[in-house]
Design an enzyme around this catalytic site. Structure first.
Site, PDB file in Angstrom:
ATOM      1  CE  LYS A 133      -3.983  -2.233   0.307  1.00  0.00           C
ATOM      2  NZ  LYS A 133      -5.098  -1.914  -0.628  1.00  0.00           N
TER       3      LYS A 133
ATOM      4  CD  GLU B 125      -5.219  -2.928  -6.558  1.00  0.00           C
ATOM      5  OE1 GLU B 125      -6.160  -3.129  -5.946  1.00  0.00           O
ATOM      6  OE2 GLU B 125      -4.036  -3.811  -6.541  1.00  0.00           O
TER       7      GLU B 125
ATOM      8  CG  ASP C 234     -15.110  -6.782  -5.470  1.00  0.00           C
ATOM      9  OD1 ASP C 234     -14.195  -6.509  -4.553  1.00  0.00           O
ATOM     10  OD2 ASP C 234     -16.293  -6.836  -5.056  1.00  0.00           O
TER      11      ASP C 234
ATOM     12  CG  HIS D 221     -10.544  -6.146  -4.515  1.00  0.00           C
ATOM     13  ND1 HIS D 221     -11.606  -5.966  -4.082  1.00  0.00           N
ATOM     14  CD2 HIS D 221      -9.508  -5.708  -3.491  1.00  0.00           C
ATOM     15  CE1 HIS D 221     -11.661  -5.570  -2.720  1.00  0.00           C
ATOM     16  NE2 HIS D 221     -10.353  -5.526  -2.650  1.00  0.00           N
TER      17      HIS D 221
END
Length: 453
Positions: A236, A290, A342, A369
């Site tokens: 992240k 992303e 998703d 995801h």
């Protein structure tokens, strides 16, 4: 049996993951992984389980939306639904009043009347539709005695296509093209299924490098992951450039030059900022960035993709892409190099099938995801079907894995040597342990009573 649907209930179930910063990123600093948990009852005793994923606050709004949709489901038989699944999907997504941009729900139990953003085919109502349809697909797979991925793999191509609403996407994919794709994938299908049963589907981990984790924890988690066979890692980024450089350097040193690194900004930047920021991280050789900007900015993603291509960095997005129409435009604009479906953001399996087929036509790999609570359990079925029944390829493909909250499911994911092993239990792997549901129900569950006292 007709499997007539006699009832539909929904519960607000939340897990306090924010306490230890699990799931933390540059935009979502304190998520409590949660679900609106749906249970369908039938006249023969068979149940279907489904959910849609949230981050805590607002789950009560999705619960209200599920209750509004329930009236369109109760009273129908499973056979009635699946014999015209496209029509049923459109019924749920095209209610003449609920598809409008906003509706005033009378949610006195939870909200005392509040304005809620809804459709068409996005926002709260689409999350609710996903939760309900996930339960319907779970019911269908249970009725057939198969895990969902196997139900899809065994379907005739024309039956699969009949589940998809092609409205708004025929300029990118027609029914005839979809059938042709699926027919061509029939060759070698059994060999690919056997391969998955033996070796599983390749995964990558996001569990090592949440933004709120300390360096000490990050190092320990990377060390443990490497020992367990992980070779693909996501970090992240997006809160502070210098800190990102330091953390990416640390991760790259930990995993070595030959393992795969991805970075995820969770929509943090403007377009120019994204290009500049990621260029500063290029030395660490990330495979993709992303969600570099707003998930709705298709042309912005295209500009970022074009600018980062010379650096060998692709763009990935899709976990907050509203519907198949947006995915169509992302693909048409060459705005993504990796499609991230998703299982709860889109309108369940039906809409995900449309995106899988479009991605194949545009030759863009699908890397779903997952994570959250239950998303790994669901999306493993979709990606197994993509490989076995659609793409027939593992090139540049992998599925996200996050090691949180699997213990609350009756059929949790099985990871072996950094691969998803195909589920064997009938259904869509949606069913949660009743004890977990009761303990984490919001706000009456014991977990939340203790937290507020």
């Amino acid at each position: 049996m007709l499997h007539k649907i006699t009832g539909l209930t929904v519960q607000d179930v939340r897990f306090p993951t924010s306490l230890e910063q699990h799931g933390s990123d540059a935009m979502h600093t304190d998520p409590d992984y949660s679900v609106a948990y749906v249970v369908i009852d039938t006249d023969c005793g068979l149940k279907g389980f489904g959910f849609t994923f949230t981050l805590g606050k607002g789950t009560e709004i999705v619960v209200c939306a599920v209750e509004a949709v329930a009236a369109l489901v109760v009273g129908k038989s499973l056979q009635e639904i699946v014999s015209d699944f496209r029509g049923f999907y459109r019924l749920l997504t095209s209610d003449g009043q609920m598809r409008w941009i906003s509706v005033l729900f009378q949610c006195f139990m939870f909200l005392n009347c509040r304005l809620i953003q809804l459709g068409p085919e996005k926002g709260v109502i689409h999350l609710a539709v996903a939760g309900v349809l996930n339960a319907v697909w779970d019911l269908w797979a249970r009725a057939e005695g198969k895990p969902l991925w196997k139900l899809l793999v065994d379907m005739d191509p024309k039956q699969i296509v009949s589940c998809i609403d092609f409205r708004y996407i025929t300029d990118a994919l027609t029914e005839e093209e979809a059938v042709d794709i699926l027919m061509k994938a029939q060759e070698g299908k059994q060999r690919r299924e056997d391969h998955m049963l033996e070796e599983g589907y390749p995964a990558y981990t996001t569990s090592c490098a949440w933004l709120g984790y300390s360096d000490q924890l990050l190092k320990q988690l990377c060390t443990d992951a490497l020992k367990s066979g992980w070779t693909k890692f996501k970090v992240k980024v997006g809160a502070d450039l210098e800190d990102d450089i330091r953390r990416c350097r640390l991760i790259r040193q930990m995993i070595g030059p030959d393992n795969t690194l991805m970075i995820d900004a969770n929509q943090r930047w403007d377009v120019a900022e994204a290009i500049s920021w990621v260029s500063s991280l290029a030395e660490f050789k990330p495979l993709w960035i992303e969600e570099p900007t707003s998930p709705d900015d298709i042309l912005g993603h295209a500009a970022i993709s074009k600018a980062l291509a010379p650096l060998g960095i692709g763009v990935a997005s899709g976990e907050q892409c509203h519907n198949r129409v947006m995915f169509k435009q992302f693909l048409q604009a060459s705005a993504l190099q990796f499609v991230q479906i998703d299982s709860c953001r889109l309108g369940s399996v039906n809409e995900n099938l449309a995106v899988l087929l479009m991605a194949h036509k545009f030759r863009v790999p699908v890397c779903p995801h997952a994570g959250g609570v239950g998303l790994c359990e669901l999306v493993q079925h979709l990606i197994l079907f993509d490989y076995i029944g659609v793409s027939a390829s593992l090139s540049n493909r992998m599925c996200e894995y996050v090691d949180h909250l699997h213990e609350h499911f009756t059929s949790p994911v099985v990871i072996h040597d950094a691969h998803y092993m195909p589920p064997k239990d009938p259904g869509y792997s949606c069913e949660m342990l009743e004890s977990s549901v009761q303990r984490h129900q919001y706000p009456e569950g014991d977990v939340w009573k203790l937290k507020t006292n």
